[in-house]
Write an enzyme that holds these catalytic residues in place. Sequence first.
Site, PDB file in Angstrom:
ATOM      1  N   HIS A 270       7.873 -30.863  10.629  1.00  0.00           N
ATOM      2  CA  HIS A 270       7.406 -29.513  10.393  1.00  0.00           C
ATOM      3  C   HIS A 270       6.185 -29.769   9.400  1.00  0.00           C
ATOM      4  O   HIS A 270       5.209 -29.096   9.271  1.00  0.00           O
ATOM      5  CB  HIS A 270       8.366 -28.213   9.897  1.00  0.00           C
TER       6      HIS A 270
ATOM      7  N   THR B  48       2.827  -1.220   9.188  1.00  0.00           N
ATOM      8  CA  THR B  48       3.090  -2.246   9.905  1.00  0.00           C
ATOM      9  C   THR B  48       3.371  -3.604   9.472  1.00  0.00           C
ATOM     10  O   THR B  48       4.285  -4.470  10.284  1.00  0.00           O
ATOM     11  CB  THR B  48       2.020  -2.482  11.228  1.00  0.00           C
ATOM     12  N   GLY B  49       2.960  -4.210   8.368  1.00  0.00           N
ATOM     13  CA  GLY B  49       3.011  -5.406   7.794  1.00  0.00           C
ATOM     14  C   GLY B  49       1.827  -6.280   8.405  1.00  0.00           C
ATOM     15  O   GLY B  49       1.692  -7.330   7.875  1.00  0.00           O
TER      16      GLY B  49
ATOM     17  N   CYS C  63       2.966  -3.098   4.115  1.00  0.00           N
ATOM     18  CA  CYS C  63       2.118  -1.951   4.591  1.00  0.00           C
ATOM     19  C   CYS C  63       2.722  -1.311   5.601  1.00  0.00           C
ATOM     20  O   CYS C  63       4.133  -1.351   5.691  1.00  0.00           O
ATOM     21  CB  CYS C  63       0.511  -2.639   4.881  1.00  0.00           C
TER      22      CYS C  63
ATOM     23  N   ARG D 110       2.794 -30.311  10.773  1.00  0.00           N
ATOM     24  CA  ARG D 110       2.011 -29.305  10.911  1.00  0.00           C
ATOM     25  C   ARG D 110       1.668 -28.372  10.067  1.00  0.00           C
ATOM     26  O   ARG D 110       0.361 -27.650  10.238  1.00  0.00           O
ATOM     27  CB  ARG D 110       3.199 -28.349  12.224  1.00  0.00           C
TER      28      ARG D 110
ATOM     29  N   GLY E 265      -1.619  -5.553   8.617  1.00  0.00           N
ATOM     30  CA  GLY E 265      -2.821  -5.642   7.874  1.00  0.00           C
ATOM     31  C   GLY E 265      -2.509  -6.444   6.615  1.00  0.00           C
ATOM     32  O   GLY E 265      -3.262  -7.371   6.103  1.00  0.00           O
TER      33      GLY E 265
ATOM     34  N   ASP F 159       0.835  -1.287   0.007  1.00  0.00           N
ATOM     35  CA  ASP F 159       0.014   0.125  -0.017  1.00  0.00           C
ATOM     36  C   ASP F 159       0.792   1.206   0.020  1.00  0.00           C
ATOM     37  O   ASP F 159       2.154   1.169  -0.036  1.00  0.00           O
ATOM     38  CB  ASP F 159      -0.790  -0.174   1.084  1.00  0.00           C
ATOM     39  N   HIS F 160       0.344   2.345   0.212  1.00  0.00           N
ATOM     40  CA  HIS F 160       0.996   3.614   0.275  1.00  0.00           C
ATOM     41  C   HIS F 160       2.037   3.741   1.156  1.00  0.00           C
ATOM     42  O   HIS F 160       3.228   4.215   1.049  1.00  0.00           O
ATOM     43  CB  HIS F 160       0.182   5.077   0.215  1.00  0.00           C
TER      44      HIS F 160
ATOM     45  N   HIS G  48      10.687 -23.586   9.550  1.00  0.00           N
ATOM     46  CA  HIS G  48       9.654 -24.339  10.325  1.00  0.00           C
ATOM     47  C   HIS G  48       8.337 -24.048   9.750  1.00  0.00           C
ATOM     48  O   HIS G  48       7.435 -25.115   9.801  1.00  0.00           O
ATOM     49  CB  HIS G  48       9.664 -23.768  11.846  1.00  0.00           C
TER      50      HIS G  48
HETATM   51  C1  RB5 Z   1      -2.220   2.619   6.333  1.00  0.00           C
HETATM   52  O1  RB5 Z   1      -2.065   3.895   7.106  1.00  0.00           O
HETATM   53  C2  RB5 Z   1      -1.845   1.561   7.514  1.00  0.00           C
HETATM   54  O2  RB5 Z   1      -3.043   1.664   8.194  1.00  0.00           O
HETATM   55  C3  RB5 Z   1      -1.501   0.215   6.741  1.00  0.00           C
HETATM   56  O3  RB5 Z   1      -0.224   0.554   6.121  1.00  0.00           O
HETATM   57  C4  RB5 Z   1      -1.005  -0.840   7.590  1.00  0.00           C
HETATM   58  O4  RB5 Z   1      -0.229  -0.467   8.455  1.00  0.00           O
HETATM   59  C5  RB5 Z   1      -2.012  -1.613   8.083  1.00  0.00           C
HETATM   60  O5  RB5 Z   1      -1.951  -2.700   8.645  1.00  0.00           O
END
Ligand code: RB5
Length: 148
Positions: free
Chosen positions: A135, A69-70, A67, A138, A72, A11-12, A100
């Site tokens: 593994h 945080t990674g 994204c 699993r 989402g 995403d952005h 694993h």
């Molecule tokens: C976008 O602002 C943010 O919510 C997205 O990139 C991500 O971090 C979601 O998990």
Amino acid sequence: MNNKTVVIGSDHAGFELKERIKEHLKQTGCEVVDEGTGSSDSVDYPDFAAKTVSESLKRNCVGIVICGTGIGASIAANKVKGIRAALCHDGYTAIYSRRHNDANVLALGGRVIGVDLAIQIVDLFLSTKFDGGRHQRRIDKISKLEEK
Ligand code: RB5
């Protein structure tokens, strides 16, 4: 799994990191398929995670979703049958997600880690093989959960 082709999407919030990883992968001789986004304009991460992992499944190759945080992107990617997306923050998680968990998609947080660390994680993810053995049992249990 073919690890000479990588499908990547963000995403952005992951756009800048995606561009840097693409550059690195091309320098190392990988074929890179970019599923977008193409700028820092606001978009929705599930759309790009879904496009990216559908293409990586089709090509039987590694996917990378990014994204802010990674989180989402990894949640969205893991909704797709056959995807085992691992959100990695360091070398250890990158190595063990392959050894694993036989992870086939790497999720990264563009607002969480720096470019150098992200590139190290990508290289470790691509070069580490699944251990198999106990593994696999699993992983088979995870696959069964997809039928519920
Ligand atoms: C976008 O602002 C943010 O919510 C997205 O990139 C991500 O971090 C979601 O998990």
